[in-house]
Write a protein that holds these residues in place. Structure first.
Motif, PDB file in Angstrom:
ATOM      1  N   LEU A 107      77.066 -86.044  44.956  1.00  0.00           N
ATOM      2  CA  LEU A 107      76.815 -84.698  45.468  1.00  0.00           C
ATOM      3  C   LEU A 107      76.796 -84.777  46.989  1.00  0.00           C
ATOM      4  CD1 LEU A 107      73.831 -83.723  43.121  1.00  0.00           C
ATOM      5  CD2 LEU A 107      76.258 -83.261  42.768  1.00  0.00           C
ATOM      6  N   VAL A 108      77.541 -83.908  47.618  1.00  0.00           N
ATOM      7  CA  VAL A 108      77.606 -83.901  49.081  1.00  0.00           C
ATOM      8  C   VAL A 108      77.309 -82.494  49.571  1.00  0.00           C
ATOM      9  CG1 VAL A 108      79.013 -84.313  51.131  1.00  0.00           C
ATOM     10  CG2 VAL A 108      79.288 -85.769  49.098  1.00  0.00           C
ATOM     11  N   GLU A 109      76.203 -82.354  50.309  1.00  0.00           N
ATOM     12  CA  GLU A 109      75.821 -81.051  50.847  1.00  0.00           C
ATOM     13  C   GLU A 109      76.447 -80.852  52.225  1.00  0.00           C
ATOM     14  OE1 GLU A 109      71.863 -82.586  48.888  1.00  0.00           O
ATOM     15  OE2 GLU A 109      73.448 -83.407  50.166  1.00  0.00           O
ATOM     16  N   SER A 110      76.661 -79.590  52.559  1.00  0.00           N
ATOM     17  CA  SER A 110      77.119 -79.227  53.895  1.00  0.00           C
ATOM     18  C   SER A 110      76.660 -77.808  54.195  1.00  0.00           C
ATOM     19  CB  SER A 110      78.642 -79.333  54.007  1.00  0.00           C
ATOM     20  OG  SER A 110      79.266 -78.453  53.097  1.00  0.00           O
ATOM     21  N   GLY A 111      76.717 -77.457  55.477  1.00  0.00           N
ATOM     22  CA  GLY A 111      76.431 -76.083  55.859  1.00  0.00           C
ATOM     23  C   GLY A 111      75.105 -75.872  56.548  1.00  0.00           C
ATOM     24  N   GLY A 112      74.287 -76.910  56.653  1.00  0.00           N
ATOM     25  CA  GLY A 112      73.023 -76.742  57.350  1.00  0.00           C
ATOM     26  C   GLY A 112      73.231 -76.578  58.842  1.00  0.00           C
ATOM     27  N   GLY A 113      72.139 -76.287  59.543  1.00  0.00           N
ATOM     28  CA  GLY A 113      72.238 -76.131  60.982  1.00  0.00           C
ATOM     29  C   GLY A 113      71.036 -75.406  61.537  1.00  0.00           C
ATOM     30  N   LEU A 114      71.192 -74.948  62.767  1.00  0.00           N
ATOM     31  CA  LEU A 114      70.133 -74.231  63.474  1.00  0.00           C
ATOM     32  C   LEU A 114      70.484 -72.761  63.540  1.00  0.00           C
ATOM     33  CD1 LEU A 114      67.611 -74.164  65.324  1.00  0.00           C
ATOM     34  CD2 LEU A 114      69.142 -74.686  67.238  1.00  0.00           C
ATOM     35  N   VAL A 115      69.535 -71.913  63.195  1.00  0.00           N
ATOM     36  CA  VAL A 115      69.761 -70.478  63.201  1.00  0.00           C
ATOM     37  C   VAL A 115      68.476 -69.781  63.639  1.00  0.00           C
ATOM     38  CG1 VAL A 115      69.117 -70.184  60.768  1.00  0.00           C
ATOM     39  CG2 VAL A 115      70.698 -68.553  61.840  1.00  0.00           C
TER      40      VAL A 115
END
Length: 114
Positions: A4-12
């Motif tokens: 499983l590979v997550e993506s899309g996180g960040g600072l908002v």
């Protein structure tokens, strides 16, 4: 082997939106549910949202009405997060439950500034 590979996180900023993705590979025959969990510093990992193989969803009370979980026909799983709050700041983990065994991704950081 399931990966499983997550993506899309960040600072908002507070009030903003982010979309997380979980790409799955490997043998997922027997998958029962997919989900997102999160862990903030100093806190235990907690459920955010789950979706069963049949499409039924479940959400933590703290995210109801703001977050939406969905999956495509290959079981890649997504979490649309709207109206984000500083208390949503955490590492978000993708989870697959397959034949009563839990698989986890490596996590993606979500930081919401006030």
């Amino acid at each position: 082997q399931v990966q499983l590979v997550e993506s899309g996180g960040g600072l908002v900023q507070a009030g903003g939106s982010l979309s997380l993705s979980c790409a799955v590979s490997g043998n997922i025959i027997g998958v029962e549910s997919m989900g997102w969990y999160r862990q903030a510093p100093g806190k235990q990992r907690e459920l955010v949202a789950t979706i069963t193989n049949g499409g039924s969803t479940n959400y933590a009370d703290s995210v109801k009405g703001r977050f939406t979980i969905f999956a495509d026909n290959t079981k890649n799983t997504y979490l649309q997060m709207n109206s984000l709050k500083p208390e949503d700041t955490a590492v978000y983990y993708c989870n697959f439950r397959i034949l009563e065994y839990d698989y986890w991704g490596q996590g993606t950081q979500v930081t919401v500034s006030s």
